[in-house]
Design an enzyme around this catalytic site. Sequence first.
Site, mmCIF file in Angstrom:
data_model
loop_
_atom_site.group_PDB
_atom_site.id
_atom_site.type_symbol
_atom_site.label_atom_id
_atom_site.label_comp_id
_atom_site.label_asym_id
_atom_site.label_seq_id
_atom_site.Cartn_x
_atom_site.Cartn_y
_atom_site.Cartn_z
ATOM 1 N N ASP A 172 -26.291 -50.773 -4.603
ATOM 2 C CA ASP A 172 -24.985 -50.117 -4.688
ATOM 3 C C ASP A 172 -25.220 -48.641 -4.974
ATOM 4 O OD1 ASP A 172 -23.438 -52.595 -4.611
ATOM 5 O OD2 ASP A 172 -24.182 -52.939 -6.640
ATOM 6 N N ARG A 194 -25.137 -52.584 -0.226
ATOM 7 C CA ARG A 194 -23.960 -53.306 -0.683
ATOM 8 C C ARG A 194 -22.790 -52.317 -0.831
ATOM 9 N NH1 ARG A 194 -21.259 -58.312 -0.913
ATOM 10 N NH2 ARG A 194 -20.130 -58.421 -2.844
ATOM 11 N N ARG A 254 -13.062 -54.238 2.859
ATOM 12 C CA ARG A 254 -13.197 -53.908 1.433
ATOM 13 C C ARG A 254 -13.313 -52.409 1.149
ATOM 14 N NH1 ARG A 254 -16.712 -58.760 -1.365
ATOM 15 N NH2 ARG A 254 -15.167 -60.351 -0.936
ATOM 16 N N LYS A 257 -11.562 -53.206 -2.074
ATOM 17 C CA LYS A 257 -11.073 -54.475 -2.628
ATOM 18 C C LYS A 257 -10.643 -54.184 -4.065
ATOM 19 C CE LYS A 257 -12.779 -58.877 -4.431
ATOM 20 N NZ LYS A 257 -12.285 -60.089 -3.778
#
Length: 375
Positions: A172, A194, A254, A257
């Site tokens: 991330d 990610r 997303r 999200k």
Amino acid sequence: MRSFALLSSALVALAQTATAVTGAAEGFAKGVTGGGSATPVYPKTTAELVSYLGDSQPRVIMLDRTFDFTGTEGTATETGCAPWGTGSGCQLSLNKNSWCDNYQPNAPKVKVTYDKAGVLGITVGSNKSLIGVGSKGIIKGKGIRIVNGAKNVIVQNIHITNLNPKYVWGGDAITLDNTDMVWIDHVTTSLIGRQHIVLGNNACGRVTISNCKFDGQSTYSATCDTYHYWGMYFTGSNDMITFKNNLISHMSGRSPKVAGNTLLHAVNNYWYDSTGHNFEADTGAKILVEGSVFQNTKTPLEAGGAGKVLAISSNGAVCSQYLGRVCQANGFGSSGTLSGSDTTFLSYFNGKNIASATSYATAKNVVNTAGFGKI
Ligand SMILES: *[C@@H]1O[C@H](CO)[C@@H](O)[C@H](O)[C@H]1NC(C)=O
């Protein structure tokens, strides 16, 4: 001679402070100070950068070069999975926390080789400003994590890139979890495994994300179409996020999200070129979207979510009582619709620091102003 030396050192100090934080946070994280007036430091190596970010001193950390973490922790070869097939454009997944075993039991098993540095970001302590110089501040192969009670952090004008983009769970870019008062500004993220930015399940408190460029273009994607699926993930237990003047492009899902207990004020952003959904509003999401542009985005809001959404069209006056001003309509070009007329959560804005808004027509200019190297 002596006065010349004094003068020149004063000029150096002036030049250094002049390149530190630009502007101030608007919205929920208004008042964040980061490293404040600490004397700027200029790390030269990845180890120095890690040390400055992780120690317990207030710091202004200036990045005037590329910090390349790829290879610094070696590579790993393991068994992962191919939930979306083994086509050349498809992301594969690491079996992180047995994710393949638990959630993709029928996916083909595949061999995965990844750079270990990308998987977990650099730990950032409290009272830090992390600031790029011009367009030089690049962190390659590792993200950053503002977690475990760290608070009062400013990240401005840097580019985080190349976190194992071939692999879900490869890394991330920016992680917040158990924090408060964080300002992420003029940051570019690209080629991420990610999430481009993730606010984890613990409380992240008051956060402002502004003028950032979330670039979803990638050779590998979960939708196998060069559009990244994992954009922004806001699921904290007590989060207030001002999300303003950001460019979100080339995503397939997303982005963001939203769930947990998150009040999201999305204002004057530019969602551009998306093959999937942008907003995913799940239980606990409270989302106000105003003054934003959706251009060539297929599905601005995924249908069927249980979250609360208020998307402004001609109903901007509903904001006045709670935000102290009228809200701005959103604009759409060659895009799906953004429904949402829930006003029951507007009272959460009462008494908070609220970002200003301009017409969606001005939000298109975000393509010229968002990301690193623009201040
Ligand atoms: C951060 O700064 C605040 C205000 O000066 C101080 O109270 C706090 O102890 C600092 N935190 C750390 C970890 O140094």
